[in-house]
Write an enzyme that holds these catalytic residues in place. Structure first.
Site, short mmCIF file in Angstrom:
data_model
loop_
_atom_site.label_atom_id
_atom_site.label_comp_id
_atom_site.label_asym_id
_atom_site.label_seq_id
_atom_site.Cartn_x
_atom_site.Cartn_y
_atom_site.Cartn_z
N GLN A 173 39.36 21.31 59.79
CA GLN A 173 39.02 21.62 61.18
C GLN A 173 40.05 21.07 62.16
OE1 GLN A 173 37.36 19.75 58.94
NE2 GLN A 173 35.74 18.56 59.89
N LYS A 220 34.21 16.97 67.31
CA LYS A 220 33.16 17.25 66.32
C LYS A 220 33.28 18.68 65.79
CE LYS A 220 31.17 13.21 66.64
NZ LYS A 220 32.41 12.54 67.06
N ASP A 221 32.71 18.89 64.58
CA ASP A 221 32.76 20.19 63.93
C ASP A 221 32.12 21.28 64.78
OD1 ASP A 221 32.46 17.92 61.90
OD2 ASP A 221 33.18 19.55 60.62
N LYS A 222 32.54 22.52 64.53
CA LYS A 222 31.91 23.66 65.19
C LYS A 222 30.65 24.08 64.44
CE LYS A 222 32.32 28.51 66.44
NZ LYS A 222 33.13 29.75 66.42
N LYS A 268 25.03 19.73 70.27
CA LYS A 268 25.46 21.12 70.27
C LYS A 268 25.30 21.69 68.86
CE LYS A 268 30.40 20.16 69.54
NZ LYS A 268 30.51 20.77 68.21
#
Length: 699
Positions: free
Chosen positions: A430, A336-338, A307
């Site tokens: 985050q 997971k990070d954006k 993504k």
């Protein structure tokens, strides 16, 4: 509500462990500048083709073996009883109650098949060789004590298998141990399995033969459909009465007993046998037995998700919508990070590989791709990974203000320093969301205090931005009109819409808000509580390092295990440092751990422990048990190392020329430095935190 005007305030107050000067730069200029690739438990990057030999391994906490997952559908049921007898060969009197398969069939009146009755040595597959051997010795010791008439003092004699995090594996172990050793019981304690003597088994042995007791408890645990168990015929009415009384007193909610005369008996002195069968109501709602796991037909499809610039929960919500399942049908090893390009392993249940492949084109529009699609035996659990690999570009590199040293030297010094000394293992920003007004930890605190309505309001608090999402949130807080807010909330805000739909159905009451929180999968509900625990841990480690520095002092907690790379190690691996050990410098700062809040942790016995109690009191949690029964949330807590080191660090400096700088119509080349850096981090470590230590710069 007081506004947090600058999110970075939270992290600028946190400390560093290294003493270099650092440098400035920009991270995440674009998502492609921050690539995250999950490393699976075999140490493979998940964007590569999966291993054909091993698709999944069992968790390996404490004594658990690092072996492939048990496939019950392909287990051989041949010669199971021979394996079982060999285990008992060294135990005194063991042969008294081990029958052949055909002899055991006579004990069970409806005659189940021999293959089903033979016990499989599942333990040899589930446990490592050493743990299996210790368990067998423990079983033999219990038998020898009973046979020698040695009194067992309550539950003082027990054997721990350690923590097994996977629920299905725990269920298999519980059943397998009780089937193989009916004279033992298994008890679950916060994911830990403890084996103890079955005192009810010993009590029954005073009434019937040990052979009958052995088979009765195996029958009881197997819970086989339409089966009965028959004790040997008995002419003594008082003795039969005692057996009836024992079974009904101990297991009356599960089984019922009846006496039947033998076909050929003397009217003056009838030979009567007691038959046991499961009660109808309990029988219908019983738990699955070990053998029933073979018959489960749940479909699990594993895949790698790529993504880009997409929040993970939003990605899962979109996939669920396209596949016609719910978000809780997805499992994953970590968040997971954006603002990044991320690759991670996922498993979806009730979806075939073909069905998942059919939506590949549709999800590309949402900056998602799925590949490495394959069938698998089970879901993933959080933490089921070795770590993450990072490929990061830091642009616009500059010296710190008032630092005139050579920039390249500063960068080299910083990277080498953190490679050798490590970084403070903070939870990254985050973890707490990027909102200015409300952070995820505030929602978690409200949930821990069972303030369900307040938690919903916090979740739907708008930012000071004029966009459709924040306008919808603002409307809700003003009106509490869930239906009207739904008409305003954009379709892509899956979580917000799910919550609002529940509120529209159940109302903005305490009970209605509880139901609304259940519109989120368990992993998402627990995420908010973990965010609060993470925030407190960050503050605790800053206080610890600010108070004692890098010295290991009396009352500190240290981890005694080697190669600890996750947070899931049991209390017996955590040691309280003594005064003598402090004086002798027995432990290093990299071994020091601090507890992440929960109901199954111990606190340091120094100023840090006092600090924890003051913080809990400040937040109104002094009596909190870290369980929220209404939301089915249990938070056992864990321990986290205060320092971590990056692995496999490599880097390259690159000059870039900015051609956008113009002077009198001509282009002037202005060289700027960029840093390309790659490294691996253990699970639950944050690259932004590692970079913060390297650069001495808050993001």
């Amino acid at each position: 509500m007081e506004e947090d005007t600058d999110f970075r305030i939270r992290f600028s107050s946190l400390c560093f462990v290294t003493d270099h000067v650092g440098f400035r730069g920009t991270i995440k200029s674009s998502p492609s500048d921050f690539v995250v690739i999950e490393i699976d438990e075999q140490g493979q990057l998940v964007n590569k083709a999966p291993s054909k030999l091993i698709s999944k391994v069992l968790p390996e906490p404490n004594n658990f073996a690092k072996k492939t997952k048990l496939d019950l559908q392909n287990l051989s049921f041949e010669e199971g009883s021979n394996q079982e007898v060999s285990i008992f060969a060294g135990c005194s009197g063991a042969d008294q109650y081990h029958q052949s398969g055909s002899e055991r069939e006579d004990t069970i009146s409806d005659g189940t098949s021999k293959g089903e009755e033979e016990t499989v040595d599942v333990l040899g597959t589930l446990l490592d060789e050493k743990t299996n051997e210790l368990l067998n010795h423990f079983a033999c010791d219990i038998k020898e004590k009973w046979n020698s008439k040695t009194e067992l003092i309550g539950s003082s004699l027990e054997f721990s298998l350690g923590r097994i995090l996977d629920k299905n594996q725990r269920a298999l172990l519980h059943s397998a141990i009780r089937q193989k050793f009916p004279f033992l019981i298994t008890v679950g304690k916060n994911s830990e399995i403890v084996v103890k003597p079955n005192l009810e088994y010993k009590e029954l042995c005073h009434l019937v033969s040990e052979e009958e007791a052995f088979d009765f408890f195996k029958y009881l645990d197997a819970k086989k459909e339409n089966s009965k168990f028959t004790f040997k015929p008995d002419t003594n009415k008082d003795h039969r009465k005692a057996v009836h009384h024992f079974v009904n007193k101990k297991f009356g909610n599960l089984v019922e007993t009846k006496s039947f005369p033998e076909l050929n008996y003397s009217a003056g002195n009838p030979n009567v046998a007691i038959t046991v069968r499961f009660r109808e109501k309990t029988h219908k709602h019983r738990k699955r037995s070990l053998f029933e796991y073979r018959d489960r037909k749940v479909i699990y499809t594993a895949f790698t998700l790529r993504k880009e610039n997409l929040e993970m929960f939003e990605a899962v919500g979109f996939l669920a919508m396209k596949l016609g399942v719910i978000p809780s049908d997805f499992s994953y090893a970590g968040l997971k990070d954006k603002k990044a390009v991320t690759y991670q392993a996922m498993v979806v249940r009730k979806v075939t590989p073909e069905r998942l492949k059919n939506i590949e084109k549709e999800i590309e529009k949402k900056r998602m791709n799925v590949f490495n699609i394959r069938s698998i035996d089970d879901s993933l659990r959080l933490g089921q990974l070795k770590g993450n690999h990072f490929d990061i570009v830091i642009r616009n590199l500059k010296n710190q203000i008032n630092d005139s040293a050579n920039l390249k030297d500063r960068i080299l010094e910083a990277i080498e320093n953190v490679k050798n000394k490590g970084f403070v293992n903070y939870y990254g920003p985050q973890r707490f969301g990027m909102g200015r007004k409300v952070h995820t930890d505030q929602i978690g605190l409200a949930l821990l205090k069972s303030e369900m309505v307040e938690a919903v309001k916090l979740f739907l608090t708008p930012e000071d931005l004029d966009d459709p999402v924040n306008r919808a949130k603002k409307y809700f807080l003003q009106t509490e009109d869930a239906k009207g807010t739904l008409s305003l909330m954009p379709e892509f805000k899956v979580r917000e819409r799910a919550l609002l739909e529940s509120l529209h159905r159940f109302g903005m009451t305490e009970e209605g808000c509880i139901q609304a929180w259940f519109s989120f999968p368990h992993s998402m509900r627990i995420f908010y509580v973990h965010a609060y625990s993470s925030k407190i841990w960050n503050e605790a480690v800053s206080y610890r390092l600010g108070t004692y520095g890098s010295r290991v002092v009396e009352g500190d907690l240290v981890c005694l295990g080697e190669d600890v790379d996750d947070e899931h190690f049991p209390n017996n691996k955590v040691h309280l440092v003594t005064e003598e050990e402090e004086s002798a410098n027995t432990y290093a700062i990299h071994q020091v751990v601090l507890p992440v809040l929960g109901y199954n942790i111990q606190y340091p016995k120094n100023k840090v422990g006092q600090w924890y109690q003051e913080i809990l009191s400040r937040d109104g949690l002094q009596t909190c048990r870290f369980k929220v029964p209404t939301l089915k949330l249990n938070v056992p807590g864990c321990y986290r190392q205060i320092l971590k080191c990056p692995h496999n660090v490599s880097y390259q400096l690159k000059e870039e020329h900015d051609t956008d700088v113009k002077m009198e119509g001509s282009h002037i080349g202005e060289a700027t430095l960029s840093l390309l850096i790659s490294f691996d981090l253990d699970a639950s470590c944050y690259a932004t935190v590692c970079l913060r230590e390297i650069m001495k710069h808050d993001f």
